[in-house]
Design a protein around this motif. Structure first.
Motif, mmCIF file in Angstrom:
data_model
loop_
_atom_site.group_PDB
_atom_site.id
_atom_site.type_symbol
_atom_site.label_atom_id
_atom_site.label_comp_id
_atom_site.label_asym_id
_atom_site.label_seq_id
_atom_site.Cartn_x
_atom_site.Cartn_y
_atom_site.Cartn_z
ATOM 1 N N UNK A 125 0.834 -1.201 0.000
ATOM 2 C CA UNK A 125 0.000 0.000 0.000
ATOM 3 C C UNK A 125 0.872 1.255 0.000
ATOM 4 N N UNK A 126 0.446 2.275 -0.754
ATOM 5 C CA UNK A 126 1.127 3.569 -0.774
ATOM 6 C C UNK A 126 0.069 4.661 -0.869
ATOM 7 N N UNK A 127 0.461 5.869 -0.533
ATOM 8 C CA UNK A 127 -0.463 7.000 -0.571
ATOM 9 C C UNK A 127 -0.283 7.780 -1.868
ATOM 10 N N UNK A 128 -1.381 8.157 -2.468
ATOM 11 C CA UNK A 128 -1.379 9.018 -3.654
ATOM 12 C C UNK A 128 -2.501 10.021 -3.457
ATOM 13 N N UNK A 129 -2.164 11.295 -3.457
ATOM 14 C CA UNK A 129 -3.138 12.375 -3.222
ATOM 15 C C UNK A 129 -3.905 12.156 -1.917
ATOM 16 N N UNK A 130 -3.212 11.589 -0.916
ATOM 17 C CA UNK A 130 -3.816 11.375 0.391
ATOM 18 C C UNK A 130 -4.757 10.182 0.464
ATOM 19 N N UNK A 131 -4.758 9.334 -0.580
ATOM 20 C CA UNK A 131 -5.655 8.177 -0.643
ATOM 21 C C UNK A 131 -4.804 6.915 -0.764
ATOM 22 N N UNK A 132 -5.088 5.871 0.063
ATOM 23 C CA UNK A 132 -4.301 4.634 -0.027
ATOM 24 C C UNK A 132 -4.565 3.885 -1.344
ATOM 25 N N UNK A 133 -3.481 3.413 -1.969
ATOM 26 C CA UNK A 133 -3.525 2.694 -3.241
ATOM 27 C C UNK A 133 -2.644 1.455 -3.196
ATOM 28 N N UNK A 134 -2.841 0.561 -4.143
ATOM 29 C CA UNK A 134 -1.927 -0.542 -4.431
ATOM 30 C C UNK A 134 -1.851 -0.686 -5.954
ATOM 31 N N UNK A 135 -0.672 -1.046 -6.448
ATOM 32 C CA UNK A 135 -0.508 -1.273 -7.879
ATOM 33 C C UNK A 135 -1.031 -2.661 -8.227
ATOM 34 N N UNK A 136 -1.698 -2.762 -9.379
ATOM 35 C CA UNK A 136 -2.249 -4.013 -9.861
ATOM 36 C C UNK A 136 -1.875 -4.179 -11.333
ATOM 37 N N UNK A 137 -1.733 -5.433 -11.783
ATOM 38 C CA UNK A 137 -1.425 -5.710 -13.169
ATOM 39 C C UNK A 137 -2.338 -6.812 -13.708
ATOM 40 N N UNK A 138 -2.374 -6.893 -15.051
ATOM 41 C CA UNK A 138 -3.183 -7.924 -15.725
ATOM 42 C C UNK A 138 -2.557 -8.221 -17.077
ATOM 43 N N UNK A 139 -2.535 -9.488 -17.426
ATOM 44 C CA UNK A 139 -2.139 -9.904 -18.767
ATOM 45 C C UNK A 139 -3.348 -9.735 -19.674
#
Length: 140
Positions: A125-139
Motif C-alpha cells: 500500500x502507498x499513498x497518492x493524493x492522500x488516498x491509499x492505493x496498491x498497484x495491480x497488473x493484468x495480462x
C-alpha cells in the motif's frame, strides 16, 4: 453506456468534467494533481448515457504496459456495471495498440472490483493524493 476514445476537445472536456466531479469535488483531490502534465500524452476515454457524460478515464502507454489511470464513474451512474464497460473498452484499445499487459494504481477500496476483472495486486500500500492505493497488473 457508450464508451468512446475522446477524439475532439468537447469529448476531452467531458472526460475532464467527470474526473473533476469525482476526484476533486467528491474525493477532495487537489485540482492541480488531478489534471496534470501527462494529459497531452494520454488517450482519454469518456462514457455517455443518453448523451450525458458519466464515466471517464485515461490510458498511457508506458514501457510494456497500458497504464490505466483516472478511472471514475459519476455517483448517479454507479451500480450499473459501467466500470466494467469502461475497463473493457480501455483493454480493447490497449490491445489494438499492441499492448499485452495493463497496470493501474487502485484505490484500496476499489481492489475487489479490479480483482473481479482479473487484475492482481503487485505492491504494498502507498499513498497518492492522500488516498491509499496498491498497484495491480493484468495480462491482456
Amino acid at each position: 453506456m457508450e464508451i468512446t476514445v475522446a477524439e475532439n476537445s468537447i469529448q476531452q472536456q467531458d472526460a475532464f468534467q467527470v474526473r473533476t466531479l469525482v476526484f476533486v469535488e467528491e474525493q477532495k483531490v487537489p485540482a492541480d494533481l488531478e489534471i496534470d502534465e501527462l494529459e497531452n500524452e494520454s488517450i482519454h476515454f469518456v462514457g455517455y448515457e443518453d448523451g450525458t457524460p458519466g464515466a471517464a478515464a485515461r490510458m498511457r502507454l508506458v514501457d510494456e504496459y497500458a497504464k490505466m489511470e483516472r478511472i471514475c464513474i459519476l455517483k448517479d451512474f454507479r451500480g450499473k456495471h459501467y466500470g466494467n464497460d469502461l475497463m473493457r473498452a480501455m483493454e480493447e484499445e490497449a490491445k489494438k495498440r499492441g499492448m499485452q499487459k495493463a497496470k493501474l494504481n487502485a484505490q484500496t477500496q476499489a481492489i475487489p472490483f479490479y480483482e473481479r476483472l482479473g487484475y492482481t495486486v503487485v505492491s504494498e500500500e502507498f499513498m497518492d493524493a492522500g488516498i491509499p492505493h496498491k498497484t495491480m497488473t493484468k495480462q491482456l
